[in-house]
Design a protein around this motif. Structure first.
Motif, PDB file in Angstrom:
ATOM      1  N   ALA A 129       0.838  -1.210   0.000  1.00 32.08           N
ATOM      2  CA  ALA A 129       0.000   0.000   0.000  1.00 32.08           C
ATOM      3  C   ALA A 129       0.874   1.262   0.000  1.00 32.08           C
ATOM      4  N   GLN A 130       1.968   1.224   0.739  1.00 25.52           N
ATOM      5  CA  GLN A 130       2.892   2.367   0.739  1.00 25.52           C
ATOM      6  C   GLN A 130       3.487   2.575  -0.661  1.00 25.52           C
ATOM      7  N   GLN A 149      12.181  15.676  -4.486  1.00 22.42           N
ATOM      8  CA  GLN A 149      12.431  15.289  -3.094  1.00 22.42           C
ATOM      9  C   GLN A 149      11.644  14.019  -2.753  1.00 22.42           C
ATOM     10  N   ALA A 150      10.390  13.948  -3.243  1.00 23.04           N
ATOM     11  CA  ALA A 150       9.564  12.754  -2.990  1.00 23.04           C
ATOM     12  C   ALA A 150      10.197  11.519  -3.639  1.00 23.04           C
ATOM     13  N   ARG A 151      10.730  11.677  -4.845  1.00 20.85           N
ATOM     14  CA  ARG A 151      11.380  10.530  -5.525  1.00 20.85           C
ATOM     15  C   ARG A 151      12.617  10.076  -4.757  1.00 20.85           C
ATOM     16  N   LEU A 152      13.418  11.042  -4.295  1.00 17.33           N
ATOM     17  CA  LEU A 152      14.631  10.703  -3.542  1.00 17.33           C
ATOM     18  C   LEU A 152      14.260   9.977  -2.250  1.00 17.33           C
ATOM     19  N   LEU A 153      13.305  10.519  -1.517  1.00 14.83           N
ATOM     20  CA  LEU A 153      12.889   9.887  -0.259  1.00 14.83           C
ATOM     21  C   LEU A 153      12.348   8.481  -0.505  1.00 14.83           C
ATOM     22  N   THR A 154      11.571   8.312  -1.586  1.00  9.94           N
ATOM     23  CA  THR A 154      10.987   6.997  -1.871  1.00  9.94           C
ATOM     24  C   THR A 154      12.075   5.958  -2.115  1.00  9.94           C
ATOM     25  N   GLN A 156      14.894   5.975  -0.683  1.00 13.89           N
ATOM     26  CA  GLN A 156      15.680   5.793   0.547  1.00 13.89           C
ATOM     27  C   GLN A 156      14.878   5.171   1.682  1.00 13.89           C
ATOM     28  N   SER A 157      13.635   5.615   1.855  1.00 15.27           N
ATOM     29  CA  SER A 157      12.823   5.161   2.982  1.00 15.27           C
ATOM     30  C   SER A 157      11.352   5.363   2.663  1.00 15.27           C
ATOM     31  N   LEU A 158      10.629   4.259   2.494  1.00 15.49           N
ATOM     32  CA  LEU A 158       9.196   4.378   2.190  1.00 15.49           C
ATOM     33  C   LEU A 158       8.452   5.119   3.296  1.00 15.49           C
ATOM     34  N   GLU A 159       8.806   4.873   4.545  1.00 17.81           N
ATOM     35  CA  GLU A 159       8.100   5.510   5.658  1.00 17.81           C
ATOM     36  C   GLU A 159       8.270   7.024   5.612  1.00 17.81           C
TER      37      GLU A 159
END
Ligand code: GDP
Ligand code: FE
Ligand code: FE
Ligand code: FE
Length: 196
Positions: A129-130, A149-154, A156-159
């Motif tokens: 779901a995440q 930024q959202a792509r980079l975070l995704t 690195q860490s789904l949470e």
């Protein structure tokens, strides 16, 4: 991704054909980009890639249905009666999952929950779901302030990525004087503030 028959009786091509009939070309292209993004993330995060493919393809299955179809489904499936006070943005996932079950014969509750929560998020979200929540937000054609930024975070860490999207979507809705669906606030409270 080759389908095994575990989650849908259709081959991927057969499922694609059914989805194409429901959607305008631009929306059909979007769901295929979400599928591709979700499959990549599933490989990275050790999630079932067939489920990621199916959930990505079907997540907006009900997006172009008339309001009457959702009102009828809310009654027929005895969903939360307050849902009738909302609109397509909220219905196409939460109510759309029931149409996917009955019309496409997809019964896997993890796939259905990924569809249900792809717009508002939820207090509890499986990794699948995440992934669908994030893939919808970052698919390659998305272009808004913060998407990089959202792509980079995704990656690195789904949470942290779920928290980022949840916060930024809520800020966007507030900035535009939109009504906030209660589940959107639940998601914010579960994912964004520091716990402990
Ligand atoms: P899409 O179906 O691929 O376009 O994307 P989504 O399903 O993620 O989002 C559909 C729309 O719902 C977007 O415009 C979101 O901003 C909007 N949305 C998400 N949460 C809420 C909410 O709590 N209230 C309202 N009014 N809109 C919301
Ligand atoms: Fe959607
Ligand atoms: Fe989304
Ligand atoms: Fe979408």
């Amino acid at each position: 991704v080759t389908y095994t028959g575990r989650y849908t009786a259709d081959s991927r091509d057969q499922l694609l054909a059914k989805i194409e009939k429901q959607l305008k070309p631009a929306r059909f292209a979007h769901v295929q980009r979400v599928e591709h993004t979700a499959v990549k993330l599933a490989k990275q995060y050790g999630v079932n890639v067939e489920k990621a493919s199916i959930a990505g393809l079907v997540h907006d299955y009900a997006k172009q249905r008339p309001d009457e179809d959702f009102i009828e489904a809310i009654h027929h499936y005895q969903l939360d009666p307050d849902l009738v006070n909302w609109n397509n943005a909220i219905w196409h996932g939460l109510v759309g999952a029931e149409l996917i079950k009955s019309e496409l014969g997809i019964y896997d509750e993890e796939i259905l929950d990924a569809v249900r929560y792809h717009t508002t998020g939820n207090r509890y979200m499986t990794t699948l779901a995440q992934i669908i929540y994030m893939a919808d937000y970052i698919e390659p054609a998305r272009d808004f302030d913060g998407v990089e930024q959202a792509r980079l975070l995704t990656s690195q860490s789904l949470e942290l990525a779920v928290a980022y999207q949840t916060k930024h979507t809520l800020m966007y809705l507030l900035e535009n004087n939109q009504r906030i669906y209660p589940k959107t606030i639940d998601t914010y409270n579960a994912w964004v503030p520091q716990s402990g």
